[in-house]
Design a protein around this motif. Structure first.
Motif, PDB file in Angstrom:
ATOM      1  N   LEU A   1       0.836  -1.202   0.000  1.00  0.00           N
ATOM      2  CA  LEU A   1       0.000   0.000   0.000  1.00  0.00           C
ATOM      3  C   LEU A   1       0.870   1.250   0.000  1.00  0.00           C
ATOM      4  O   LEU A   1       0.590   2.219  -0.709  1.00  0.00           O
ATOM      5  CB  LEU A   1      -0.924  -0.015   1.213  1.00  0.00           C
ATOM      6  N   ARG A   2       1.925   1.237   0.793  1.00  0.00           N
ATOM      7  CA  ARG A   2       2.840   2.384   0.797  1.00  0.00           C
ATOM      8  C   ARG A   2       3.511   2.533  -0.566  1.00  0.00           C
ATOM      9  O   ARG A   2       3.718   3.657  -1.044  1.00  0.00           O
ATOM     10  CB  ARG A   2       3.894   2.191   1.892  1.00  0.00           C
ATOM     11  N   TYR A   3       3.859   1.418  -1.186  1.00  0.00           N
ATOM     12  CA  TYR A   3       4.490   1.468  -2.508  1.00  0.00           C
ATOM     13  C   TYR A   3       3.566   2.113  -3.537  1.00  0.00           C
ATOM     14  O   TYR A   3       3.997   2.947  -4.344  1.00  0.00           O
ATOM     15  CB  TYR A   3       4.860   0.047  -2.933  1.00  0.00           C
ATOM     16  N   VAL A   4       2.290   1.772  -3.493  1.00  0.00           N
ATOM     17  CA  VAL A   4       1.330   2.375  -4.429  1.00  0.00           C
ATOM     18  C   VAL A   4       1.207   3.874  -4.171  1.00  0.00           C
ATOM     19  O   VAL A   4       1.149   4.686  -5.106  1.00  0.00           O
ATOM     20  CB  VAL A   4      -0.040   1.675  -4.306  1.00  0.00           C
ATOM     21  N   HIS A   5       1.168   4.275  -2.896  1.00  0.00           N
ATOM     22  CA  HIS A   5       1.128   5.702  -2.565  1.00  0.00           C
ATOM     23  C   HIS A   5       2.353   6.427  -3.124  1.00  0.00           C
ATOM     24  O   HIS A   5       2.231   7.522  -3.703  1.00  0.00           O
ATOM     25  CB  HIS A   5       1.062   5.884  -1.044  1.00  0.00           C
ATOM     26  N   SER A   6       3.526   5.851  -2.946  1.00  0.00           N
ATOM     27  CA  SER A   6       4.750   6.505  -3.414  1.00  0.00           C
ATOM     28  C   SER A   6       4.766   6.614  -4.940  1.00  0.00           C
ATOM     29  O   SER A   6       5.269   7.602  -5.486  1.00  0.00           O
ATOM     30  CB  SER A   6       5.978   5.731  -2.920  1.00  0.00           C
ATOM     31  N   ARG A   7       4.214   5.632  -5.639  1.00  0.00           N
ATOM     32  CA  ARG A   7       4.138   5.714  -7.104  1.00  0.00           C
ATOM     33  C   ARG A   7       3.262   6.863  -7.550  1.00  0.00           C
ATOM     34  O   ARG A   7       3.584   7.573  -8.509  1.00  0.00           O
ATOM     35  CB  ARG A   7       3.587   4.401  -7.679  1.00  0.00           C
ATOM     36  N   ILE A   8       2.151   7.061  -6.870  1.00  0.00           N
ATOM     37  CA  ILE A   8       1.257   8.164  -7.232  1.00  0.00           C
ATOM     38  C   ILE A   8       1.937   9.504  -7.002  1.00  0.00           C
ATOM     39  O   ILE A   8       1.837  10.432  -7.820  1.00  0.00           O
ATOM     40  CB  ILE A   8      -0.056   8.062  -6.432  1.00  0.00           C
ATOM     41  N   ILE A   9       2.658   9.622  -5.882  1.00  0.00           N
ATOM     42  CA  ILE A   9       3.357  10.877  -5.591  1.00  0.00           C
ATOM     43  C   ILE A   9       4.457  11.128  -6.615  1.00  0.00           C
ATOM     44  O   ILE A   9       4.622  12.247  -7.112  1.00  0.00           O
ATOM     45  CB  ILE A   9       3.938  10.823  -4.167  1.00  0.00           C
ATOM     46  N   ALA A  10       5.213  10.089  -6.972  1.00  0.00           N
ATOM     47  CA  ALA A  10       6.328  10.251  -7.899  1.00  0.00           C
ATOM     48  C   ALA A  10       5.861  10.535  -9.329  1.00  0.00           C
ATOM     49  O   ALA A  10       6.572  11.191 -10.093  1.00  0.00           O
ATOM     50  CB  ALA A  10       7.208   9.000  -7.878  1.00  0.00           C
TER      51      ALA A  10
ATOM     52  N   LEU B   1      -7.132   1.399  -7.956  1.00  0.00           N
ATOM     53  CA  LEU B   1      -6.031   0.546  -7.528  1.00  0.00           C
ATOM     54  C   LEU B   1      -5.728   0.751  -6.050  1.00  0.00           C
ATOM     55  O   LEU B   1      -5.513  -0.215  -5.300  1.00  0.00           O
ATOM     56  CB  LEU B   1      -4.784   0.846  -8.369  1.00  0.00           C
ATOM     57  N   LEU B   2      -5.752   2.009  -5.615  1.00  0.00           N
ATOM     58  CA  LEU B   2      -5.459   2.310  -4.218  1.00  0.00           C
ATOM     59  C   LEU B   2      -6.529   1.723  -3.300  1.00  0.00           C
ATOM     60  O   LEU B   2      -6.227   1.173  -2.231  1.00  0.00           O
ATOM     61  CB  LEU B   2      -5.361   3.824  -4.026  1.00  0.00           C
ATOM     62  N   LYS B   3      -7.792   1.839  -3.718  1.00  0.00           N
ATOM     63  CA  LYS B   3      -8.867   1.279  -2.908  1.00  0.00           C
ATOM     64  C   LYS B   3      -8.770  -0.237  -2.817  1.00  0.00           C
ATOM     65  O   LYS B   3      -9.021  -0.826  -1.755  1.00  0.00           O
ATOM     66  CB  LYS B   3     -10.229   1.687  -3.491  1.00  0.00           C
ATOM     67  N   SER B   4      -8.400  -0.885  -3.920  1.00  0.00           N
ATOM     68  CA  SER B   4      -8.283  -2.345  -3.893  1.00  0.00           C
ATOM     69  C   SER B   4      -7.142  -2.787  -2.984  1.00  0.00           C
ATOM     70  O   SER B   4      -7.261  -3.788  -2.266  1.00  0.00           O
ATOM     71  CB  SER B   4      -8.066  -2.876  -5.312  1.00  0.00           C
ATOM     72  N   CYS B   5      -6.047  -2.022  -2.982  1.00  0.00           N
ATOM     73  CA  CYS B   5      -4.921  -2.360  -2.102  1.00  0.00           C
ATOM     74  C   CYS B   5      -5.310  -2.182  -0.636  1.00  0.00           C
ATOM     75  O   CYS B   5      -4.984  -3.022   0.218  1.00  0.00           O
ATOM     76  CB  CYS B   5      -3.707  -1.497  -2.429  1.00  0.00           C
ATOM     77  N   PHE B   6      -6.005  -1.076  -0.340  1.00  0.00           N
ATOM     78  CA  PHE B   6      -6.426  -0.857   1.045  1.00  0.00           C
ATOM     79  C   PHE B   6      -7.469  -1.896   1.460  1.00  0.00           C
ATOM     80  O   PHE B   6      -7.479  -2.351   2.614  1.00  0.00           O
ATOM     81  CB  PHE B   6      -6.994   0.550   1.211  1.00  0.00           C
TER      82      PHE B   6
END
Length: 725
Positions: free
Chosen positions: A287-296, A313-318
């Motif tokens: 989940l943190r990895y997906v967040h960092s991809r969105i920020i980058a 994608l973020l909702k499915s990960c959470f």
């Protein structure tokens, strides 16, 4: 009275037997029900069944499942071996800060146990003085208790302080060791680009190390202290029973039997907490990895209007993380319910029988056979037994925490193991590979075969030799991290002053060659002779802007002390900025000590010129330029390349601009099919041919439109044309 006491003992024994039977039945039902729920949950989502694909983790679920299949975290021999390995890192020796804190913490635990026994005795004396109505003795005992409360509260506070201090000390040691491995020999690059075993190294370096450090100290406090309490409380109870003339082993056997029965039942029905916690940590990391991809990649996502896709994608990960946490909560709820039933109610019944046994069956001397003495003995025994039972309960409930610690221990050890393996050039990849066959120089067509290889471990068999003068490649294959052979056999030599221009279509191996020369990618065959890394400098198309001052951007990766050690100052840096036409930026940003987010403050062209400025500061023997001036005007670009040549820097350049041909002497051209050729570059002739090529392309590009117009005219006139026949 004897009949009444005997009847009470019989009733207590019957109630205890009935409760044990109910407990055993409940344990069996719970065990069967838990198996059913796990099977149902696995059939729906694959939560605990590693053989099913993780639909909520499409990117890195496979690599984590493969690791999970090899060994699921559990309290076994492997766990203790891993724990010992980490403790050796956290406690380097007896003469260390960590060992001193551990000794102090252990001493505090011993002091607290003896204080607990003394307080239990004081409570018995208080009750005795109340029964005897002895005010003087009551005041004296209360005064003693108040005096004992001062060191007791200090010890309790000191224990919490030392526990936090130890956890921080352990984390500091582990983080320092992990960082040393992470930044040694470009491991931070290899772990994320050449190996597939560690999906989220940042999560392992931060959350997993912190969780392990806190958990191991917490468990040490909550196991060593209860164990010491149990031993000393049992000794105190035995002394008290002997004092009253009772030497029966029945209470001890009863207590031990109840403890063994409780432990057996809990072990039988205990869920796999270690596996559940490890899976939860993995999903948190993803989940943190997906967040960092969105920020980058926020700008690209905004341009594409891909917010809905990323949101989904973020909702499915959470959702996957929440589902795993709910599963863990459910398992804990049922397990804790059974645990509390056994340790709170069953142990209470057993404890009352154990306390009553010495009083009911003891043979006391007449001089102490008083109500107050009985009351004191009962109160003291009860307090000691409660504390002893509480100690045993904490020891048994700590098994659940130990299994969770096994999950954190496995993840931290896996991280360190992967770091060491990568440093030894032992990589594991999991991808589709494409192998080029019959590779020859200047070939135009290649036969290719593709196959899927799981857990591929390519053998690094190439030879790397450091040289002060030249770059030589002899039969070196260009292989991507996923095993795709881009060029099967590459051989050429670059000497100082031999400026090499590298061209070819996208994906033909141009940037891959630079990664091999810089040591980022391994050599799977052949022989590579190259100068040491200090004499080579690589500038990518998007230069990296570090955190720090404006001065730090020019001298990166050097620091201020390195600049001063070289005998350089700001005046020298200003001359460098003048060479790359950035001298105005010092006054615009407020001086050399200005601190900004430079990747956002500087424009694309300014960042590329800042990258070129680093070449003029470091003055390497070879400069590897990967389209590093594509956003710079042609006149500024030409002046920078000429200045680099005047300083004696040998250029290896990837570019699509014909304007840079005149600054190079040789050409390395890839055809995109695995073939290549190297030749001397005649820039004048090549520019003339290129101009003719562009002119013909311009003339021929209009022919299809002219033919279409001619057809329309023929249709309107009802005539034919000999050019269309």
């Amino acid at each position: 009275l004897s009949i009444i006491h005997s009847g009470a003992s019989v009733m207590a024994t019957r109630r205890a037997s009935l409760a044990i039977a109910v407990c055993a039945s409940g344990a069996v039902l719970y065990h069967a029900g838990r198996k059913y729920l796990l099977k149902r949950s696995a059939s729906r989502s694959g939560g605990l069944d590693d053989s099913r694909p993780d639909v909520n983790n499409p990117i890195n679920g496979g690599r984590q499942r493969e690791a999970a299949k090899k060994h699921s975290p559990a309290v076994d021999k492997a766990f203790f071996k891993q724990l010992l390995e980490l403790l050796r890192i956290a406690i380097p020796g007896p003469v260390s800060k960590e060992f001193a804190l551990l000794v102090l913490h252990t001493g505090s635990l011993v002091c607290r146990t003896f204080l607990s026994i003394y307080v239990a005795q004081l409570e018995g004396r208080i009750v005795k003085s109340i029964v005897e109505r002895n005010v003087r003795k009551l005041v004296e005992v209360i005064t003693n208790m108040l005096l004992v409360a001062v060191p007791a509260t200090f010890i309790n506070s000191l224990l919490r302080f030392l526990e936090s201090k130890l956890a921080l000390a352990f984390r500091t040691r582990l983080v320092a060791h992990a960082y040393d491995l992470y930044f040694r020999d470009q491991t931070f690059y290899s772990v994320s680009n050449l190996d597939c075993r560690l999906a989220n190294a940042d999560h392992s370096l931060t959350d997993d190390v912190q969780a392990f450090s806190s958990a191991v100290i917490h468990i040490y406090s909550h196991v060593s202290k209860p164990l010491l309490d149990f031993i000393l409380m049992s000794w105190a109870l035995r002394q008290l029973a002997n004092k009253r003339g009772n030497h029966s082993h029945v209470p001890g056997l009863l207590g031990i039997s109840m403890i063994v029965l409780t432990g057996s039942i809990l072990k039988l029905v205990s869920p796999p907490f270690g596996k559940l916690v490890a899976e939860e940590a993995r999903r948190k990391g993803y989940l943190r990895y997906v967040h960092s991809r969105i920020i980058a990649n926020a700008e690209e996502i905004a341009f594409y209007r891909g917010h809905e896709t990323e949101h989904s994608l973020l909702k499915s990960c959470f959702k996957a993380l929440a589902k795993q946490m709910e599963l863990l909560f459910r398992q804990r709820m049922w397990f804790i319910m059974l645990e509390q039933f056994l340790m709170k109610y069953m142990w209470t019944v057993t404890g009352m029988v154990m306390v009553a046994w010495p009083i009911l069956t003891g043979q006391e001397e007449l001089k102490v056979n008083t109500i107050s003495e009985r009351t004191q003995a009962y109160t003291t025994s009860k307090n000691l037994l409660i504390q002893g039972a509480d100690a045993v309960e904490r020891i048994m409930t700590s098994y659940k925490e130990v299994t969770e610690l096994a999950g954190y221990t496995a993840r931290v050890c896996e991280m360190l193991h992967v770091f060491r393996e990568v440093q030894k050039k032992r990589y594991v990849v999991n991808a589709v590979t494409t192998n080029k066959l019959d590779g020859k120089k200047a070939s135009s067509s290649k036969e290719t075969t593709a196959k899927v290889q799981q857990n591929l471990q390519p053998q690094v068999r190439g030879e790397v030799i450091e040289s002060e003068e030249t770059i030589v490649l002899e039969n070196v294959p260009v292989v991507t991290p996923n095993g795709d052979v881009v060029v099967s056999d590459l051989s050429f030599e670059v000497k100082p002053g031999m400026h090499l221009l590298i061209t070819g279509p996208n994906g033909c191996g141009k940037s891959s060659l630079f990664r091999i020369l810089c040591g980022l990618w391994p050599i799977y065959g052949g022989r590579l002779v190259k100068p040491p890394p200090s004499t080579m400098f690589y500038i990518p198309q998007r230069p990296y802007m570090s955190l720090g001052t404006l001065r730090d951007q020019v001298i990166y990766p050097d620091r201020l002390e390195d600049l001063q050690a070289k005998g350089m100052g700001d005046a020298h840096l200003e001359s460098i900025l003048e060479t790359v036409h950035l001298n105005y930026i010092v006054s615009r940003e407020g001086g050399w000590d200005a601190v900004e987010d430079w990747k956002d403050v500087l424009s694309g062209g300014e960042k590329q010129r800042m990258g070129m400025a680093r070449i003029f500061y470091h003055r390497p023997q070879f400069a590897l330029l990967d389209e590093c001036t594509s956003a710079v005007s042609i006149d500024v670009e030409g002046s920078m390349f000429q200045a680099a040549k005047d300083l004696g820097i040998t250029l290896l350049t990837i570019t699509h601009r014909p304007s840079l041909w005149r600054f190079h002497t040789h050409l390395l051209q890839f055809d995109g099919q695995g073939g290549w050729r190297m030749e001397v570059l005649d820039s004048t002739t090549r520019l003339t041919l290129n101009e003719e090529k562009q002119k013909l392309e311009g003339q021929l590009s209009g022919i299809p439109e002219m033919q279409e117009r001619l057809r329309e005219l023929c249709t309107l006139l009802g005539e034919n044309s000999i050019l269309l026949s």
